[in-house]
Design a protein around this motif. Sequence first.
Motif, PDB file in Angstrom:
ATOM      1  N   TRP A 174       5.902  -6.999  52.842  1.00 62.61           N
ATOM      2  CA  TRP A 174       6.705  -5.766  52.838  1.00 62.61           C
ATOM      3  C   TRP A 174       5.952  -4.551  53.365  1.00 62.61           C
ATOM      4  N   TRP A 175       4.667  -4.517  53.271  1.00 67.52           N
ATOM      5  CA  TRP A 175       3.893  -3.350  53.717  1.00 67.52           C
ATOM      6  C   TRP A 175       3.524  -3.400  55.207  1.00 67.52           C
ATOM      7  N   LYS A 176       4.023  -4.408  55.928  1.00 67.94           N
ATOM      8  CA  LYS A 176       3.604  -4.611  57.314  1.00 67.94           C
ATOM      9  C   LYS A 176       4.480  -3.899  58.339  1.00 67.94           C
ATOM     10  N   SER A 177       5.556  -3.247  57.899  1.00 67.45           N
ATOM     11  CA  SER A 177       6.371  -2.444  58.816  1.00 67.45           C
ATOM     12  C   SER A 177       6.844  -1.197  58.081  1.00 67.45           C
ATOM     13  N   GLN A 178       7.024  -0.125  58.821  1.00 69.24           N
ATOM     14  CA  GLN A 178       7.428   1.131  58.203  1.00 69.24           C
ATOM     15  C   GLN A 178       8.816   1.030  57.585  1.00 69.24           C
ATOM     16  N   VAL A 179       9.712   0.313  58.256  1.00 71.95           N
ATOM     17  CA  VAL A 179      11.073   0.148  57.733  1.00 71.95           C
ATOM     18  C   VAL A 179      11.050  -0.550  56.378  1.00 71.95           C
ATOM     19  N   SER A 180      10.238  -1.588  56.252  1.00 69.11           N
ATOM     20  CA  SER A 180      10.157  -2.319  54.988  1.00 69.11           C
ATOM     21  C   SER A 180       9.487  -1.490  53.903  1.00 69.11           C
ATOM     22  N   ILE A 181       8.465  -0.750  54.267  1.00 64.30           N
ATOM     23  CA  ILE A 181       7.806   0.134  53.301  1.00 64.30           C
ATOM     24  C   ILE A 181       8.810   1.137  52.748  1.00 64.30           C
ATOM     25  N   GLU A 182       9.594   1.738  53.624  1.00 63.88           N
ATOM     26  CA  GLU A 182      10.576   2.727  53.180  1.00 63.88           C
ATOM     27  C   GLU A 182      11.616   2.097  52.271  1.00 63.88           C
ATOM     28  N   ARG A 183      12.002   0.874  52.571  1.00 64.55           N
ATOM     29  CA  ARG A 183      13.017   0.206  51.734  1.00 64.55           C
ATOM     30  C   ARG A 183      12.457  -0.102  50.348  1.00 64.55           C
ATOM     31  N   VAL A 184      11.222  -0.553  50.287  1.00 68.63           N
ATOM     32  CA  VAL A 184      10.608  -0.883  49.008  1.00 68.63           C
ATOM     33  C   VAL A 184      10.360   0.376  48.177  1.00 68.63           C
ATOM     34  N   LEU A 185       9.830   1.416  48.792  1.00 66.97           N
ATOM     35  CA  LEU A 185       9.611   2.656  48.050  1.00 66.97           C
ATOM     36  C   LEU A 185      10.937   3.281  47.619  1.00 66.97           C
ATOM     37  N   GLY A 186      11.969   3.126  48.447  1.00 68.37           N
ATOM     38  CA  GLY A 186      13.297   3.581  48.064  1.00 68.37           C
ATOM     39  C   GLY A 186      13.830   2.821  46.867  1.00 68.37           C
ATOM     40  N   GLU A 187      13.489   1.540  46.777  1.00 68.51           N
ATOM     41  CA  GLU A 187      13.916   0.735  45.630  1.00 68.51           C
ATOM     42  C   GLU A 187      13.252   1.232  44.342  1.00 68.51           C
ATOM     43  N   ILE A 188      11.991   1.571  44.415  1.00 66.91           N
ATOM     44  CA  ILE A 188      11.311   2.121  43.236  1.00 66.91           C
ATOM     45  C   ILE A 188      11.966   3.433  42.818  1.00 66.91           C
ATOM     46  N   LYS A 189      12.309   4.260  43.794  1.00 67.88           N
ATOM     47  CA  LYS A 189      12.991   5.524  43.497  1.00 67.88           C
ATOM     48  C   LYS A 189      14.321   5.264  42.807  1.00 67.88           C
ATOM     49  N   ARG A 190      15.080   4.275  43.303  1.00 66.33           N
ATOM     50  CA  ARG A 190      16.369   3.954  42.697  1.00 66.33           C
ATOM     51  C   ARG A 190      16.212   3.481  41.257  1.00 66.33           C
ATOM     52  N   ILE A 191      15.216   2.676  41.013  1.00 63.99           N
ATOM     53  CA  ILE A 191      14.988   2.192  39.656  1.00 63.99           C
ATOM     54  C   ILE A 191      14.730   3.363  38.716  1.00 63.99           C
ATOM     55  N   GLY A 192      13.937   4.320  39.172  1.00 65.67           N
ATOM     56  CA  GLY A 192      13.681   5.498  38.355  1.00 65.67           C
ATOM     57  C   GLY A 192      14.932   6.316  38.108  1.00 65.67           C
ATOM     58  N   GLU A 193      15.692   6.558  39.165  1.00 65.83           N
ATOM     59  CA  GLU A 193      16.904   7.368  39.029  1.00 65.83           C
ATOM     60  C   GLU A 193      17.932   6.682  38.148  1.00 65.83           C
ATOM     61  N   TYR A 194      18.163   5.388  38.377  1.00 68.81           N
ATOM     62  CA  TYR A 194      19.162   4.668  37.601  1.00 68.81           C
ATOM     63  C   TYR A 194      18.706   4.483  36.160  1.00 68.81           C
ATOM     64  N   GLY A 195      17.408   4.344  35.970  1.00 70.62           N
ATOM     65  CA  GLY A 195      16.894   4.211  34.609  1.00 70.62           C
ATOM     66  C   GLY A 195      17.092   5.496  33.823  1.00 70.62           C
ATOM     67  N   ILE A 196      16.826   6.634  34.452  1.00 69.86           N
ATOM     68  CA  ILE A 196      17.000   7.920  33.793  1.00 69.86           C
ATOM     69  C   ILE A 196      18.463   8.165  33.457  1.00 69.86           C
ATOM     70  N   SER A 197      19.368   7.734  34.334  1.00 69.95           N
ATOM     71  CA  SER A 197      20.805   7.961  34.106  1.00 69.95           C
ATOM     72  C   SER A 197      21.382   6.992  33.071  1.00 69.95           C
ATOM     73  N   GLY A 198      20.595   5.991  32.669  1.00 70.75           N
ATOM     74  CA  GLY A 198      21.058   5.039  31.661  1.00 70.75           C
ATOM     75  C   GLY A 198      21.729   3.805  32.205  1.00 70.75           C
ATOM     76  N   ASP A 199      21.718   3.628  33.526  1.00 74.33           N
ATOM     77  CA  ASP A 199      22.379   2.479  34.127  1.00 74.33           C
ATOM     78  C   ASP A 199      21.549   1.198  34.035  1.00 74.33           C
ATOM     79  N   LEU A 200      20.258   1.343  33.754  1.00 72.87           N
ATOM     80  CA  LEU A 200      19.355   0.202  33.649  1.00 72.87           C
ATOM     81  C   LEU A 200      18.745   0.173  32.260  1.00 72.87           C
ATOM     82  N   SER A 201      18.356  -1.013  31.822  1.00 76.13           N
ATOM     83  CA  SER A 201      17.650  -1.134  30.544  1.00 76.13           C
ATOM     84  C   SER A 201      16.193  -1.458  30.795  1.00 76.13           C
ATOM     85  N   ILE A 202      15.292  -0.777  30.087  1.00 73.05           N
ATOM     86  CA  ILE A 202      13.866  -1.080  30.187  1.00 73.05           C
ATOM     87  C   ILE A 202      13.425  -1.987  29.052  1.00 73.05           C
ATOM     88  N   PHE A 203      14.370  -2.461  28.254  1.00 73.33           N
ATOM     89  CA  PHE A 203      14.025  -3.305  27.121  1.00 73.33           C
ATOM     90  C   PHE A 203      14.435  -4.747  27.381  1.00 73.33           C
TER      91      PHE A 203
END
Length: 203
Positions: A174-203
Amino acid sequence: MMAEQYPSETIRAITDFLFIGTDECELHPSDLVLVLGNDYIDGTMETVCKLYQSGKIKWDAKVILSGATGSLNAGKALECDRLYESAVEKFKMPPELFIKEPQATNAYLNFLYSKEIIEDLGGFEKFCSILCIVKAFLMRRASMYAAKLSYPSEKMQYLGTVDAKGRNIGPDTWWKSQVSIERVLGEIKRIGEYGISGDLSIF
């Protein structure tokens, strides 16, 4: 992959966080399978077919193909229909294995609507092992949606698919192309946003 092969500790940590699936050879045979819709149709169903032929998906399992048509594939046939056609017509799998779920337009709804089907089949207690097949870099978020919707964590297994001819977002690429890096880092951002909004469970 050994830790020393990663270009940096940060890449190793991100990989360990997102790519949580089990190797195919270590999967327990599953009697319930949830295939999340995506645009990697034949590659996904080739994986399902191999698992079925090897006994990792039991001969009498229920395989839920979940997916409508989302914003990324607007104008195409339903994802569940395309997955089904690939399985039955291209890979000659038994049609009675599959149940199509045609409403879900995102990963959360994949789990929500599939849970309704599971309840109609008798509930989670009827099944011994549940395998979720999803894009490899989405496995962490998928597991958090499953937890949010009370899927039994002790029965859950996750297997990731990687479109090597596409963006090739796998645990060792995933770290071998800029497009893939952006997609993976965007996924981490989504997890944070959705977790804060209560859409995901951390338990």
